[in-house]
Design a protein around this motif. Structure first.
Motif, PDB file in Angstrom:
ATOM      1  N   ARG A 176       8.660 -25.882  40.017  1.00 30.07           N
ATOM      2  CA  ARG A 176       8.293 -27.234  40.464  1.00 30.07           C
ATOM      3  C   ARG A 176       9.087 -28.293  39.710  1.00 30.07           C
ATOM      4  O   ARG A 176       9.515 -29.296  40.287  1.00 30.07           O
ATOM      5  CB  ARG A 176       6.791 -27.452  40.245  1.00 30.07           C
ATOM      6  N   ASN A 177       9.294 -28.071  38.419  1.00 24.09           N
ATOM      7  CA  ASN A 177      10.020 -29.045  37.612  1.00 24.09           C
ATOM      8  C   ASN A 177      11.526 -28.978  37.828  1.00 24.09           C
ATOM      9  O   ASN A 177      12.203 -30.009  37.871  1.00 24.09           O
ATOM     10  CB  ASN A 177       9.718 -28.830  36.125  1.00 24.09           C
ATOM     11  N   ASP A 178      12.061 -27.758  37.943  1.00 16.21           N
ATOM     12  CA  ASP A 178      13.516 -27.590  37.901  1.00 16.21           C
ATOM     13  C   ASP A 178      14.174 -27.484  39.271  1.00 16.21           C
ATOM     14  O   ASP A 178      15.341 -27.850  39.423  1.00 16.21           O
ATOM     15  CB  ASP A 178      13.866 -26.337  37.077  1.00 16.21           C
ATOM     16  N   ILE A 179      13.472 -26.952  40.270  1.00 17.39           N
ATOM     17  CA  ILE A 179      14.099 -26.781  41.592  1.00 17.39           C
ATOM     18  C   ILE A 179      13.150 -27.274  42.676  1.00 17.39           C
ATOM     19  O   ILE A 179      12.910 -26.614  43.690  1.00 17.39           O
ATOM     20  CB  ILE A 179      14.509 -25.310  41.839  1.00 17.39           C
ATOM     21  N   SER A 180      12.599 -28.471  42.473  1.00 17.15           N
ATOM     22  CA  SER A 180      11.597 -28.997  43.403  1.00 17.15           C
ATOM     23  C   SER A 180      12.084 -29.116  44.847  1.00 17.15           C
ATOM     24  O   SER A 180      11.270 -28.972  45.764  1.00 17.15           O
ATOM     25  CB  SER A 180      11.074 -30.351  42.902  1.00 17.15           C
ATOM     26  N   PRO A 181      13.393 -29.392  45.131  1.00 14.48           N
ATOM     27  CA  PRO A 181      13.810 -29.449  46.544  1.00 14.48           C
ATOM     28  C   PRO A 181      13.495 -28.183  47.325  1.00 14.48           C
ATOM     29  O   PRO A 181      13.232 -28.237  48.532  1.00 14.48           O
ATOM     30  CB  PRO A 181      15.323 -29.692  46.450  1.00 14.48           C
ATOM     31  N   LEU A 182      13.507 -27.026  46.656  1.00 13.25           N
ATOM     32  CA  LEU A 182      13.156 -25.784  47.350  1.00 13.25           C
ATOM     33  C   LEU A 182      11.713 -25.829  47.830  1.00 13.25           C
ATOM     34  O   LEU A 182      11.394 -25.342  48.926  1.00 13.25           O
ATOM     35  CB  LEU A 182      13.362 -24.592  46.408  1.00 13.25           C
ATOM     36  N   LEU A 183      10.829 -26.413  47.031  1.00 13.85           N
ATOM     37  CA  LEU A 183       9.402 -26.405  47.353  1.00 13.85           C
ATOM     38  C   LEU A 183       9.015 -27.502  48.340  1.00 13.85           C
ATOM     39  O   LEU A 183       7.872 -27.525  48.801  1.00 13.85           O
ATOM     40  CB  LEU A 183       8.581 -26.539  46.070  1.00 13.85           C
ATOM     41  N   ARG A 184       9.954 -28.398  48.663  1.00 15.90           N
ATOM     42  CA  ARG A 184       9.639 -29.406  49.683  1.00 15.90           C
ATOM     43  C   ARG A 184       9.244 -28.748  51.006  1.00 15.90           C
ATOM     44  O   ARG A 184       8.395 -29.236  51.730  1.00 15.90           O
ATOM     45  CB  ARG A 184      10.851 -30.310  49.936  1.00 15.90           C
ATOM     46  N   TYR A 185       9.872 -27.615  51.296  1.00 16.80           N
ATOM     47  CA  TYR A 185       9.664 -26.957  52.580  1.00 16.80           C
ATOM     48  C   TYR A 185       8.589 -25.879  52.504  1.00 16.80           C
ATOM     49  O   TYR A 185       8.275 -25.241  53.514  1.00 16.80           O
ATOM     50  CB  TYR A 185      10.978 -26.310  53.046  1.00 16.80           C
ATOM     51  N   ASN A 186       8.025 -25.674  51.338  1.00 13.52           N
ATOM     52  CA  ASN A 186       7.161 -24.523  51.130  1.00 13.52           C
ATOM     53  C   ASN A 186       5.835 -24.642  51.880  1.00 13.52           C
ATOM     54  O   ASN A 186       5.190 -25.683  51.863  1.00 13.52           O
ATOM     55  CB  ASN A 186       6.886 -24.341  49.631  1.00 13.52           C
ATOM     56  N   GLU A 187       5.441 -23.558  52.494  1.00 19.70           N
ATOM     57  CA  GLU A 187       4.143 -23.486  53.162  1.00 19.70           C
ATOM     58  C   GLU A 187       3.191 -22.548  52.436  1.00 19.70           C
ATOM     59  O   GLU A 187       2.002 -22.826  52.325  1.00 19.70           O
ATOM     60  CB  GLU A 187       4.323 -23.014  54.615  1.00 19.70           C
ATOM     61  N   VAL A 188       3.707 -21.418  51.958  1.00 20.74           N
ATOM     62  CA  VAL A 188       2.846 -20.466  51.266  1.00 20.74           C
ATOM     63  C   VAL A 188       3.558 -19.937  50.029  1.00 20.74           C
ATOM     64  O   VAL A 188       4.782 -19.837  49.989  1.00 20.74           O
ATOM     65  CB  VAL A 188       2.446 -19.277  52.179  1.00 20.74           C
ATOM     66  N   ILE A 189       2.758 -19.591  49.024  1.00 18.52           N
ATOM     67  CA  ILE A 189       3.266 -19.008  47.778  1.00 18.52           C
ATOM     68  C   ILE A 189       2.508 -17.711  47.546  1.00 18.52           C
ATOM     69  O   ILE A 189       1.277 -17.709  47.488  1.00 18.52           O
ATOM     70  CB  ILE A 189       3.066 -19.957  46.582  1.00 18.52           C
ATOM     71  N   GLY A 190       3.240 -16.617  47.424  1.00 17.10           N
ATOM     72  CA  GLY A 190       2.628 -15.323  47.188  1.00 17.10           C
ATOM     73  C   GLY A 190       2.934 -14.821  45.790  1.00 17.10           C
ATOM     74  O   GLY A 190       4.044 -15.000  45.286  1.00 17.10           O
ATOM     75  N   LEU A 191       1.963 -14.188  45.155  1.00 20.60           N
ATOM     76  CA  LEU A 191       2.118 -13.610  43.826  1.00 20.60           C
ATOM     77  C   LEU A 191       1.665 -12.155  43.918  1.00 20.60           C
ATOM     78  O   LEU A 191       0.585 -11.876  44.440  1.00 20.60           O
ATOM     79  CB  LEU A 191       1.257 -14.354  42.798  1.00 20.60           C
ATOM     80  N   ALA A 192       2.463 -11.226  43.401  1.00 17.84           N
ATOM     81  CA  ALA A 192       2.103  -9.821  43.573  1.00 17.84           C
ATOM     82  C   ALA A 192       2.712  -8.956  42.481  1.00 17.84           C
ATOM     83  O   ALA A 192       3.731  -9.310  41.874  1.00 17.84           O
ATOM     84  CB  ALA A 192       2.554  -9.321  44.943  1.00 17.84           C
TER      85      ALA A 192
END
Length: 991
Positions: A176-192
């Protein structure tokens, strides 16, 4: 990175995605599609598929849509994410000329109707760098038409230290801090990590990342598959993922900021089942869509939002009118706000005439009302027909509470061809045929036990404190029993009279109210859970008295009161809206709220953990009230209902509506929680069965340090055992917090403090060891700060003095290390010991211990790279410990103080020509003396201080016969050492 180099959890994920029809490309293969590492959108793919999806839109307008999608919007990531989500779902508005006229159209970035008309791609280790920020490599990115809509972070399942919470921090902090432009388009976040898996969305707290239980439909549980596979197949199936993005993500405005909310799996599959039933019900004479039963606190109101959203966006329904019906003004207000906060235009009916007018429409609309507004008017023998359309959908909240009686019949007379769905937080009773006849069978069920297992809600515990007060117990109990058994819930004349008598008894028994107020304050202050409490009183008058008596208690937190028409009982009352905002704010000092009947239903306050009840309640009213404390909040282990009036039997009767297995989960006596706490205490104690820690409060600090180290040696036999111990301590801590202030909690408080100290010390073994205060002593400092037994407070004096004067590197401690059976633990203990000791000593003597630190790092690197065996490195570390002890003796041999020895080493280490040892000692002593005489040096002004100090050091060295070439290399080390010794301390003393 090649396929064989991927994380163990990534490889099966790639296979699953390929099985779902996605293309997989390595980040290297994608490099040709990116001009730089800052490009997060695959623009060529986006352009190609925008043309495919929008064939009638000219190329220039497609290019305009791409510019709009890829431009930098604002520095606010949350606002950008909200804006881009709406563009993904609703389209990007463009304008262009057609036949000489300016026209406006929407370019659709995604084809939601035809999943295969989109481009589906996954890649791994997708390197992104924005400006001078560090490069980041999310484990997996999911692209739809070149847009990065999904981020997946995997942790190695073989590494016990790599947790899903670590993965959460990776995405929601570093990315979120370093590559926030990637997360502009984010809809879901998966952790596994293969075994466990969670799904969430941007800006959601860790507690809102939840498992995904089903694949194809509700109830489709696959215990034979790992959680990771269930999540990937359930969420990332093409049709389901598009449905999730289009219909199950909403944004709510909170304090001017959009808050993103992603449906849980129970809402996703439940609403899909409800919508399918609604399709089949259209035009059906019975119009029974079904009953949607999801337990309290699991997001029922949002499920209603998702239900409306999915139907409105479906081509199967046209433009239906939705009528949301409740039986309480508070519920009506709460659900109306839920819809309006998520962007819906709502229409609220405030009178019978207004309702009929709003219902009389040809299409569309979202109308909110209470069932009471379906009364007949004067002169009407029956309720008139208001709307005969078949595409009217009635959504009844708490359906079986009011919909099967006269007002419910009036509703059906008004809307004879409508479809009806009942939403409820409590199940249909086995004998309740009327509700089934009205709404049909269940379309979805989400039970208490499943909700608690998923972490959607926390368990509720019950504690009776009535008997402890011994105040009018028999009289009040008899009155309550007679009241609740003698009539129906509509309060006929006899019941009203009985209620009035009981209310007068209670609200005028000031001695009882005052004692309960004191008990509430003591109980609340002793609760070791962060959060708030609510007091439910029998009347408005009693509520006001409770507030006054609570305020009069010593150490009482701030308390407020919420009642209807407060001006009748309070001068200049605080507005309910203000109180609600303050009470919901976890940081606000308003900690206790007293109510009568307001806020006991339709009110969500996650920090609320304790409900004090002094009001007769039964059935749904009681179940709704106790549900206020089951919301998830941080580490809240559960909600507690404290009974001052004797509602235990009524709780049992209310819970009879649940099946027996769910009934056991719905409400648990606090004594059961005590048993659980004691079991967990016994479990932790077994790990330290060979350690005698009883009476640790009486030990000296050095003895306590050795005791903690011996406890560590018992736990770190294997990494698995260490993890199990730390997890067991965490579970005990949660159980302890839930049970307090019960006496049983006080009995184990001292043990728990010791267990936590061992846990904290074990954590420090795994850290970098940069500070003695932060590491070796952290557990002991906590014990000393919190050294509380059940009976008294132990004050341990002189800890800081011991720290600075009693050497940790002692023969006794090294003997303790030798007694540890596991070589790996010996390495960890010696490493921590040496790191902490060097870190502390380095401030006193930079020259000596910086070189010593470099040697230690080199040795540990050789060990970590397997150039040294465990036995070899233990021997090396013991030698270092011996050298540290020799250093203590060298100071005595040279006859120098610690400060003088530091300057002696600073000069000796940096001189290129030999200086006589006696002269070295004299110079070191003179430097110390010079610094003591120059107490007026301003250490807060670094530049001026260093300049002044350098001048004086040069003069002193010249005075001792050193030439320019001899003393020049010595000035900087001496000044640097002076800063280390005196700078920080002196700076604290300057204004």
């Amino acid at each position: 990175m090649g396929f064989n180099e991927l994380n163990l959890a990534e490889k099966p994920a790639i296979e699953i995605f390929e099985d779902l029809g996605y293309d997989y490309m390595s980040v290297g293969d994608l490099s040709s599609e990116r001009a730089s590492l800052s490009d997060v959108v695959l623009t060529d793919r986006l352009r190609e598929h925008l043309r495919t999806i929008n064939p009638s839109i000219p190329k220039s307008a497609i290019d305009e849509a791409i510019r709009e999608l890829t431009r930098t919007h604002s520095p606010n990531l949350s606002h950008d994410n909200c804006h881009l989500h709406r563009q993904l779902v609703d389209g990007v508005q463009v304008e262009y000329k057609q036949d000489g006229e300016q026209v406006g159209r929407f370019v659709q970035p995604i084809d939601f109707e035809n999943p295969e008309n989109n481009n589906w791609l996954v890649t791994t280790q997708f390197t992104v760098q924005i400006g001078d920020n560090p490069r980041r490599k999310p484990d997996m990115i999911v692209f739809i038409n070149g847009l990065p809509i999904g981020v997946l972070e995997f942790k190695n399942p073989t590494d016990p230290k790599a947790t899903l919470e670590n993965a959460y921090d990776q995405v929601n902090s570093r990315y979120r801090n370093d590559i926030s432009p990637l997360l502009r388009y984010n809809e879901v976040i998966g952790l596994a990590d293969m075994n466990e898996a969670r799904i969430g969305c941007l800006d959601a707290g860790w507690q809102w990342y939840r498992p995904w239980r089903y694949i194809e439909k509700e109830g489709d549980e696959r215990d034979d598959l790992p959680e990771q596979e269930v999540l990937l197949r359930g969420v990332f199936d093409k049709e389901r993922l598009l449905d999730l993005i289009e219909n199950f993500i909403v944004f709510s405005e909170v304090d001017g900021k959009p808050v993103k909310m992603l449906a849980g799996y129970h809402q996703f599959y439940g609403v899909r089942e409800a919508v399918e039933s609604a399709k089949k019900t259209q035009g059906d004479d019975l119009g029974r869509v079904g009953v949607y039963w999801h337990t309290q606190g699991s997001g029922k109101s949002l499920s209603m939002v998702y239900f409306v959203r999915k139907i409105r966006r479906s081509s199967d329904f046209g433009n239906p009118t939705f009528v949301v019906v409740t039986d309480r003004n508070e519920l009506d207000e709460q659900i109306t706000h839920t819809f309006s906060d998520t962007g819906y235009n709502v229409s609220w009916a405030n009178t019978i005439a207004d309702l009929r007018n709003k219902l009389d429409r040809q299409a569309g609309g979202l109308i909110f009302t209470t069932i009471q507004k379906f009364q007949t008017q004067e002169g009407e023998r029956e309720h008139p027909v208001v709307n005969e359309r078949e595409d009217v959908i009635v959504m009844a909240d708490e359906a079986h509470r009011s919909q099967t009686k006269e007002l419910g019949e009036n509703l059906r007379d008004a809307l004879p061809n409508a479809s009806f769905i009942g939403f409820t937080a409590t199940p249909i009773h086995d004998g309740d045929n009327a509700t089934r006849m009205t709404f049909g069978e269940y379309v979805s069920q989400y039970t208490i036990d499943r909700s608690e297992e998923d972490g959607s809600t926390v368990p509720i515990y019950y504690e009776s404190r009535f008997a402890k007060l011994q105040l009018n117990k028999e009289a009040i109990s008899e009155s309550v029993r007679e009241l609740l058994d003698s009539g129906n819930e509509e309060l006929e004349n006899e019941l009203v009279e009985k209620w009035t008598n009981l209310r007068r008894i209670i609200e005028n028994a000031d001695d009882r109210l005052e004692k309960i107020a004191g008990d509430i304050v003591g109980h609340y202050n002793d609760r070791e859970i962060e959060g708030k409490a609510m007091v439910v009183s029998i009347s408005r008058k009693a509520a006001v008295k409770y507030k006054r008596y609570i305020e009069q208690q010593p150490d009482a937190p701030e308390v407020g009161v919420v009642i209807s028409e407060p001006e009748e009982h309070i001068d200049d009352p605080v507005g309910e809206g203000k109180l609600k905002r303050r009470f919901k704010d976890p940081d606000d000092p308003l900690k206790i709220i007293v109510v009568c009947d307001k806020w006991t239903t339709g009110f969500d306050c996650p920090p609320l953990h304790t409900l004090y009840i002094d009001r007769p309640m039964k059935n749904h009213n009681l179940l709704q009230a106790i549900g206020r404390v089951n919301r998830v909040y941080k580490d809240k282990p559960g909600g507690l209902v404290v009974d001052y009036i004797g509602i235990a039997e009524d709780l049992r009767r209310a819970l009879d509506k649940y099946t027996s297995d769910i009934q056991e989960m719905a409400m648990v006596d606090v004594e059961t929680a005590v048993e659980v706490m004691q079991q967990k205490h016994h479990k932790v104690s077994r790990y330290l069965s060979r350690i005698d820690y009883e009476g640790w409060q009486e030990l000296s600090e050095l003895e306590l340090s050795r005791l903690i180290h011996r406890a560590e040696s018992e736990v770190i036999a294997t990494e698995e055992k260490q993890e199990e111990f730390m997890q067991a301590v965490a579970e005990l801590k949660r159980a302890f917090a839930l049970v307090t202030p019960h006496n049983a909690a006080g009995e184990i408080r001292s043990d728990l403090l010791f267990f936590e100290a061992v846990r904290d010390s074990l954590r420090s073994l795994e850290s970098d060891g940069t500070s003695k205060d932060d590491e070796l002593d952290s557990a002991m400092k906590k014990l000393i700060a919190e050294g509380v037994t059940a009976d008294d407070v132990v004050s341990v004096a002189g800890f800081e003095k011991w720290k600075s004067e009693e050497p940790i590197v002692s023969d006794e401690f090294l003997s303790d290390v030798e007694r540890v059976e596991q070589p790996e633990l010996q390495v960890k203990m010696l490493e921590k010991l040496l790191r902490n000791e060097i870190s502390t000593r380095k401030q006193q003597n930079l020259a000596k211990y910086e070189s010593f630190e470099e040697e230690l790092e080199e040795t540990l690197n050789e060990y970590n790279n397997q150039f040294l065996t465990t036995e070899d490195v233990i021997e090396e570390l013991r030698n270092y410990a011996d050298e540290l002890q020799q250093e203590d003796r060298r100071k005595e041999r040279l006859g120098l103080s610690a400060e003088e020895l530091a300057f002696y080493d600073a000069i000796a280490t940096n001189t290129e020509t030999g200086i006589d040892d006696e002269l070295l000692q004299e110079i070191a002593q003179e430097v110390c003396e010079m610094l003591k005489q120059n107490v007026n040096i301003d250490w807060t002004n670094r530049k001026a201080m260093r300049s002044k100090l350098k001048t004086r050091v040069k003069g002193l060295l010249r005075k001792n016969g050193l030439s320019h070439s001899d003393y020049q290399p010595l000035v900087e080390p001496i000044v640097h050492q002076a800063e280390a010794l005196y700078g920080d301390v002196s700076a604290e003393t300057h204004p």
